[in-house]
Write an enzyme that holds these catalytic residues in place. Structure first.
Site, short mmCIF file in Angstrom:
data_model
loop_
_atom_site.label_atom_id
_atom_site.label_comp_id
_atom_site.label_asym_id
_atom_site.label_seq_id
_atom_site.Cartn_x
_atom_site.Cartn_y
_atom_site.Cartn_z
N SER A 664 0.80 -1.23 0.00
CA SER A 664 0.00 0.00 0.00
C SER A 664 0.83 1.27 0.00
O SER A 664 0.30 2.37 -0.11
CB SER A 664 -0.97 0.00 1.17
OG SER A 664 -0.25 0.08 2.37
N LYS A 707 -6.05 3.97 9.15
CA LYS A 707 -5.14 4.88 8.45
C LYS A 707 -5.64 6.31 8.51
O LYS A 707 -4.87 7.25 8.71
CB LYS A 707 -4.99 4.43 7.00
CG LYS A 707 -4.16 3.15 6.88
CD LYS A 707 -4.06 2.67 5.45
CE LYS A 707 -3.11 1.49 5.35
NZ LYS A 707 -3.09 0.94 4.00
#
Ligand code: ADP
Length: 785
Positions: A664, A707
């Protein structure tokens, strides 16, 4: 006389009490001192008539007389000759009779000699057998040489009846008299012997039992000294009782009884014995029939849950629903929940709170690092030191069959050659199977269906899918600063005050002080460190109160530093992104998500790409892909297509000691590289996440909520994420998304203008003029405009 017989040549003392006799004595003493002594046949007759008296008696001389104060006399009479009463001449005042002297023939022949010897022998034997014959008497008897005297003396000293004594008196001839005495002696001896025999038999009997008793006592003492025996008996009895009390189900009871039988036959010092005993202990100590009553009052449970935790509505709602259904269906199986979230978000304390709300016991085991199936399910008893698995151990510790059972770190169970622990867990967590959970050690099955299982995990990904399937996953992603502030003021501060014995009047926290702690002293998704720092302040204040430095205080922003020391975390975004080549990403970490910096640097060299910062394979490949993509589209990015020909590129991801992996960070690496190569700064309030392909497509990522929270903590305003995460984004509560601008992108090029600063770079551009003859920067500016 009553009771006794006087023989010639023997002296006896007599007590004279009857008036008749006293008169006789008085009269006799006035003349020749001689009286006739006869015995009455029946001692009980008080006033004997002539027919009450024997006819043979002994003539005696009164040798001594004492008159007592009460008028009675004590006399000593000395017999000298047998006589027979012929007829009574007077009965009053005392008996007077005509008598005939019975003279004895002392003929000594072999027969009488032999009889004498025999009698002496018998007497000797007899004297040894009874205590009342004195040794003087024995020696007199031994030395006697008159057979008549011998017979009389022995008859006198035997404790025989008056009748028998009289018979001896009446035997005038010595031989029959000796024979009679010999018979009497033999008879007495015989009686004594029989008596002794009976006695010794009885004694023997007593002795035997006594001996046994004695030996047993000794054995017990020895065994006690060795620490066995008695103890075993006690233990066996104790187990018997325990088996009755434990409420074992029939099959388990059968096993327990069989095992107890085995135990009672074993030697206590054998290894087998302790194995068997431990097993019985486990069987009898498990809460087969013990369960707590559930508190089904939904309102009350809701109150308890709210009392312990801020928000977490999803979990609370789920619990109250469960309670409601339990009221309608009493045999409902316990739900199996799984709390997923970073540390310190309240997973454990929520479990405890649920237990409190339901009125159940709470038990917690950790599955972190469990590799072996036997840890869950136990070892078979054939192994040395075998024990039940953690599930049964937990149940025993709980002491009830329906506790709230928390299994921490299900995401950290391993799997290797020792078997798959998750397979055992499947059985535990399957409501269709767990009513008869079989532990290898116990061998009998235990009903786990009433247990409320709660698993916890930091990540859901590593949890085996089959296991995930069995559980209701509830995510606890972490808190925003605002939520943390509320948790702190409503829960943590009161809790810590109480834990430190402080009152609200003594210590208050201002909101800005708590925010200061959140920003400058912690960087976390949960509130664990926040709680710790608040505790630190409480300790410091408590000390000062005790030392009388202060009486009460309100903690302000400034005071925080006094108690906690210099600030631990700095807002570093702006500072670190102040040079080209640094981009901000967000990563999903076990602690709930954090921002990461990707740094890129370039030097003269020969087409090498160096990747450092403890990167995993997947991340390294992402970096290569990002570089290849930039190279392939160098023109579009206004770069010299040969930029890599004479340079080395280095990508580093601090902190270097922490392992990082995953795809990611693809976008972040791309942006960092582009920033470096184009010499444009990355905006300090932009963070990004997303995987990229070689063609520049942006693929979705996981852990979005964590996140975003991490980005929020760091003060990020713009968040670049894959377009394909749109649905995830929609699910995230508004209050978390507050203050962000989200940039959903499909291809990585779309990130460039969002992430990189506009304007003329401060340093000399790498690329010369483009085909259109424009400076690439000028071109860029025009494009933006
Ligand atoms: P975890 O098990 O998720 O690592 P803990 O249960 O140990 O976290 O929580 C750490 C501390 O934070 C506990 O003292 C807990 O009471 C507190 N806490 C966490 N979330 C909340 C909340 N929503 N409301 C009140 N206190 C909370």
């Amino acid at each position: 006389m009553r009771d006794t017989v006087l023989y010639p040549e023997l002296m006896i003392p007599l007590v004279v009490g009857r008036d008749k006799s006293i008169k006789l004595i008085d009269d006799a003493l006035k003349t020749d001192n001689i009286i006739g002594v006869v015995t009455q046949k029946d001692a009980k007759v008080e006033e004997p008539e002539q027919e009450h008296l024997y006819e043979v008696g002994t003539a005696a001389l009164i040798t001594k007389m004492i008159r007592m104060q009460d008028g009675t006399l004590r006399i000593i009479v000395h017999g000298f000759s047998r006589f027979r009463i012929k007829n009574y001449t007077s009965l009053d005042p005392y008996f007077i009779a005509e008598t005939r002297i019975l003279s004895e023939q002392e003929e000594r022949n072999n027969e009488s000699e032999a009889l004498m010897l025999n009698v002496k022998k018998l007497f000797e034997k007899f004297a040894e057998m009874v205590p009342y014959i004195s040794s003087d008497l024995t020696s007199i008897v031994k030395n006697m040489d008159s057979p008549g005297r011998l017979a009389d003396l022995i008859a006198h000293s035997l404790r025989i009846s008056t009748d028998e004594k009289q018979q001896v008196l009446e035997l005038i001839d010595v031989v029959p008299r000796l024979e009679r005495v010999s018979y009497l002696l033999s008879k007495e001896i015989n009686i004594i012997e029989i008596r002794n025999k009976i006695q010794s038999e009885v004694k023997g009997e007593i002795d035997k039992t006594q001996r046994e008793y004695y030996l047993r006592e000794q054995l017990k003492a020895i065994q006690k000294e060795l620490g066995e025996g008695d103890e075993r008996e006690l233990e066996v009895n104790e187990f018997k009782e325990r088996i009755e009390k434990a409420g074992l189900p029939p099959d388990a009871k059968k096993v327990a009884e069989k095992e107890l039988k085995r135990l009672s036959k074993m030697h206590p010092s054998s290894a087998e014995y302790s194995v068997c005993r431990t097993y019985l202990e486990w069987l009898t100590e498990l809460p087969w029939a013990t369960a707590t009553e559930d508190n089904l009052d939904v309102k009350d449970a809701a109150r308890v849950l709210d009392e312990d935790h801020y928000d977490l509505e999803k979990v609370k709602k789920r619990m109250l629903e469960y309670l409601a259904v339990r009221q309608l269906k009493s045999d409902m199986k316990g739900p199996i929940l799984c709390f997923v979230g970073p540390p310190g978000v309240g997973k454990t304390s929520l479990g405890k709170s649920i237990a409190r709300a339901l009125g159940r016991k709470f038990i917690r085991i950790s599955l972190g690092g469990v590799h072996d199936e036997a840890e869950i399910r136990g070892h078979r008893r054939t192994y040395v030191g075998a024990l039940p698995g953690r599930i049964i151990q937990g149940i025993k510790r709980a002491g009830t069959s329906n506790p709230v059972f928390m299994m921490d770190e299900v995401d950290k169970i391993g799997m290797d050659f020792r078997g798959d622990p998750s397979a055992a867990l499947l059985e535990v967590l399957d409501p269709e199977q767990n009513f008869s959970f079989s532990d290898h050690y116990l061998e009998v099955s235990f009903d786990l269906s009433k247990v409320m299982f709660i698993a916890t995990a930091n990540f859901l990904e590593p949890v085996p899918p089959a296991l995930k399937d069995r559980m209701e996953v509830i995510e606890l992603p972490g808190y925003t600063d605002d939520e943390k502030l509320r948790i702190a003021t409503q829960f943590l501060v009161p809790k810590e005050l109480d834990a430190h014995g402080l009152k609200t009047e003594q210590l208050q926290f201002e909101d800005e002080a708590i925010l200061e702690i959140i920003h400058s002293y912690t960087r976390e998704a949960g509130v664990r460190n926040l709680e710790r720092e608040i505790a630190n302040i409480c300790r410091g204040v408590a000390k000062e109160i005790v030392e009388r430095i202060l009486e009460n205080t309100a903690i302000t922003r400034v005071l925080v530093q006094k108690y906690l020391g210099p600030q631990k975390f700095y807002p570093e975004l702006a500072e670190r992104t102040s040079i080209p080549g640094v981009a901000v990403g967000v990563a999903w970490t076990p602690t709930g998500g954090d921002i990461i910096f990707v740094e890129a640097a370039k030097a003269k060299g020969k087409r090498t790409l160096t990747l450092t910062g403890h990167l995993g394979e997947v991340m390294k490949e992402s970096a290569q892909a990002a570089l290849s993509y930039i190279r392939s589209k160098a023109k579009d990015f206004h770069l010299n297509p040969d930029f890599f020909e004479e340079s080395d590129i280095h990508i580093h991801v601090p902190a270097g000691a922490i392992q990082k992996d995953g795809p990611s960070a693809g976008i972040t690496i791309f942006i960092a590289l582009l920033s470096l190569l184009t010499n444009r700064l990355v905006k300090s309030d932009v963070a990004m996440t997303g995987e990229i392909t070689l063609r520049g497509a942006v693929l979705p990522i996981g852990g979005l909520k964590e996140k975003i929270l991490a980005a929020k903590r760091a003060g990020i305003k713009h968040f670049i994420l894959p377009d394909r995460n749109k649905t995830d984004l929609d699910e995230i509560p508004e209050h978390i998304k507050d203050g962000f601008t989200f940039h959903l992108i499909k291809i990585v090029d779309e990130a460039v203008n969002v992430a990189l600063q506009e304007g003329i770079p401060t340093t000399v551009p790498i690329a010369p003029k483009t085909e259109e003859g424009k400076n690439y920067n000028a071109d860029y500016v025009s494009k933006v405009n």
